[in-house]
Design a protein around this motif. Sequence first.
Motif, short mmCIF file in Angstrom:
data_model
loop_
_atom_site.label_atom_id
_atom_site.label_comp_id
_atom_site.label_asym_id
_atom_site.label_seq_id
_atom_site.Cartn_x
_atom_site.Cartn_y
_atom_site.Cartn_z
N GLU A 102 2.10 0.70 -17.50
CA GLU A 102 3.39 0.39 -16.87
C GLU A 102 3.94 -0.93 -17.39
O GLU A 102 5.13 -1.07 -17.67
CB GLU A 102 3.22 0.35 -15.36
N GLN A 103 3.07 -1.91 -17.53
CA GLN A 103 3.48 -3.23 -18.04
C GLN A 103 3.92 -3.15 -19.50
O GLN A 103 4.81 -3.87 -19.94
CB GLN A 103 2.37 -4.25 -17.90
N ASP A 104 3.28 -2.24 -20.24
CA ASP A 104 3.61 -2.08 -21.66
C ASP A 104 4.86 -1.23 -21.87
O ASP A 104 5.24 -0.97 -23.00
CB ASP A 104 2.42 -1.45 -22.42
N GLY A 105 5.41 -0.75 -20.77
CA GLY A 105 6.66 0.00 -20.87
C GLY A 105 6.52 1.50 -20.83
O GLY A 105 7.41 2.24 -21.16
N GLY A 106 5.39 1.95 -20.34
CA GLY A 106 5.38 3.37 -20.21
C GLY A 106 4.11 4.04 -20.33
O GLY A 106 3.88 5.13 -20.36
N ALA B 173 -3.34 2.56 -15.72
CA ALA B 173 -1.97 2.90 -15.31
C ALA B 173 -1.12 1.65 -15.15
O ALA B 173 0.04 1.62 -15.58
CB ALA B 173 -2.00 3.71 -14.01
N PHE B 174 -1.67 0.60 -14.54
CA PHE B 174 -0.92 -0.65 -14.40
C PHE B 174 -0.61 -1.24 -15.77
O PHE B 174 0.49 -1.71 -16.01
CB PHE B 174 -1.70 -1.68 -13.57
N GLU B 175 -1.59 -1.21 -16.67
CA GLU B 175 -1.38 -1.75 -18.01
C GLU B 175 -0.32 -0.96 -18.77
O GLU B 175 0.53 -1.53 -19.45
CB GLU B 175 -2.70 -1.77 -18.79
N LEU C 292 0.83 -1.21 0.00
CA LEU C 292 0.00 0.00 0.00
C LEU C 292 0.87 1.26 0.00
O LEU C 292 0.57 2.22 -0.72
CB LEU C 292 -0.95 0.00 1.20
N GLY C 293 1.93 1.25 0.78
CA GLY C 293 2.85 2.38 0.78
C GLY C 293 3.50 2.57 -0.58
O GLY C 293 3.70 3.70 -1.04
N GLY C 294 3.79 1.46 -1.25
CA GLY C 294 4.35 1.53 -2.59
C GLY C 294 3.41 2.20 -3.57
O GLY C 294 3.84 2.93 -4.47
N LEU C 295 2.11 1.97 -3.41
CA LEU C 295 1.14 2.62 -4.28
C LEU C 295 1.11 4.13 -4.05
O LEU C 295 0.96 4.91 -5.01
CB LEU C 295 -0.25 2.03 -4.05
N VAL C 296 1.27 4.55 -2.82
CA VAL C 296 1.31 5.99 -2.52
C VAL C 296 2.52 6.62 -3.22
O VAL C 296 2.41 7.69 -3.83
CB VAL C 296 1.37 6.23 -0.99
N ILE C 297 3.63 5.94 -3.18
CA ILE C 297 4.84 6.43 -3.85
C ILE C 297 4.66 6.39 -5.36
O ILE C 297 4.97 7.35 -6.07
CB ILE C 297 6.07 5.62 -3.40
N LYS C 298 4.14 5.27 -5.88
CA LYS C 298 3.96 5.09 -7.32
C LYS C 298 3.05 6.16 -7.90
O LYS C 298 3.25 6.63 -9.02
CB LYS C 298 3.39 3.70 -7.60
N ALA C 299 2.04 6.57 -7.15
CA ALA C 299 1.11 7.60 -7.60
C ALA C 299 1.75 8.99 -7.60
O ALA C 299 1.16 9.94 -8.11
CB ALA C 299 -0.14 7.60 -6.73
N GLY C 300 2.93 9.10 -7.01
CA GLY C 300 3.62 10.39 -6.98
C GLY C 300 3.22 11.28 -5.82
O GLY C 300 3.63 12.43 -5.75
N LEU C 301 2.42 10.73 -4.91
CA LEU C 301 1.91 11.56 -3.82
C LEU C 301 2.99 12.01 -2.84
O LEU C 301 2.90 13.10 -2.27
CB LEU C 301 0.80 10.82 -3.07
N VAL C 302 3.99 11.19 -2.65
CA VAL C 302 5.07 11.56 -1.72
C VAL C 302 5.80 12.79 -2.24
O VAL C 302 6.01 13.77 -1.51
CB VAL C 302 6.03 10.38 -1.49
N LEU D 3 -15.56 4.75 -7.25
CA LEU D 3 -14.87 3.46 -7.34
C LEU D 3 -14.67 3.03 -8.79
O LEU D 3 -13.59 2.58 -9.16
CB LEU D 3 -15.66 2.38 -6.58
N ALA D 4 -15.70 3.18 -9.61
CA ALA D 4 -15.59 2.79 -11.01
C ALA D 4 -14.54 3.62 -11.73
O ALA D 4 -13.70 3.09 -12.48
CB ALA D 4 -16.95 2.92 -11.70
N LEU D 5 -14.56 4.93 -11.52
CA LEU D 5 -13.60 5.82 -12.16
C LEU D 5 -12.18 5.50 -11.74
O LEU D 5 -11.28 5.34 -12.57
CB LEU D 5 -13.93 7.27 -11.83
N TRP D 6 -11.96 5.37 -10.44
CA TRP D 6 -10.61 5.14 -9.92
C TRP D 6 -10.10 3.76 -10.31
O TRP D 6 -8.91 3.59 -10.57
CB TRP D 6 -10.59 5.32 -8.41
N LYS D 7 -10.99 2.78 -10.34
CA LYS D 7 -10.58 1.44 -10.75
C LYS D 7 -10.12 1.42 -12.20
O LYS D 7 -9.09 0.84 -12.54
CB LYS D 7 -11.72 0.44 -10.53
#
Length: 76
Positions: A72-76, A68-70, A18-28, A58-62
């Motif tokens: 990232e997997q595709d390289g960017g 974003a995950f996809e 969960l902390g990693g997601l906060v960092i990944k989102a750029g919030l830190v 929930l629908a929008l954020w999901k």
Amino acid sequence: MRDWAVARRERTRHLIELGGLVIKAGLVDLTDDDRSTLYGALLTVADRLRGEERANALALWKRKGKRAFEAEQDGG
């Protein structure tokens, strides 16, 4: 390994993810690592999820998170 130790490790891993997601989102970086600001933002999200817009939020954020995950997997 004892059950309590396994449960503790699972909880620790969950919290780290969960902390990693906060960092990944750029919030830190966006908040200059200000814990009060981060907590306030998360409380605002929680308030929205308690309101009438829960399903829409929930629908929008999901969708946004999946894209974003996809990307990232595709390289960017």
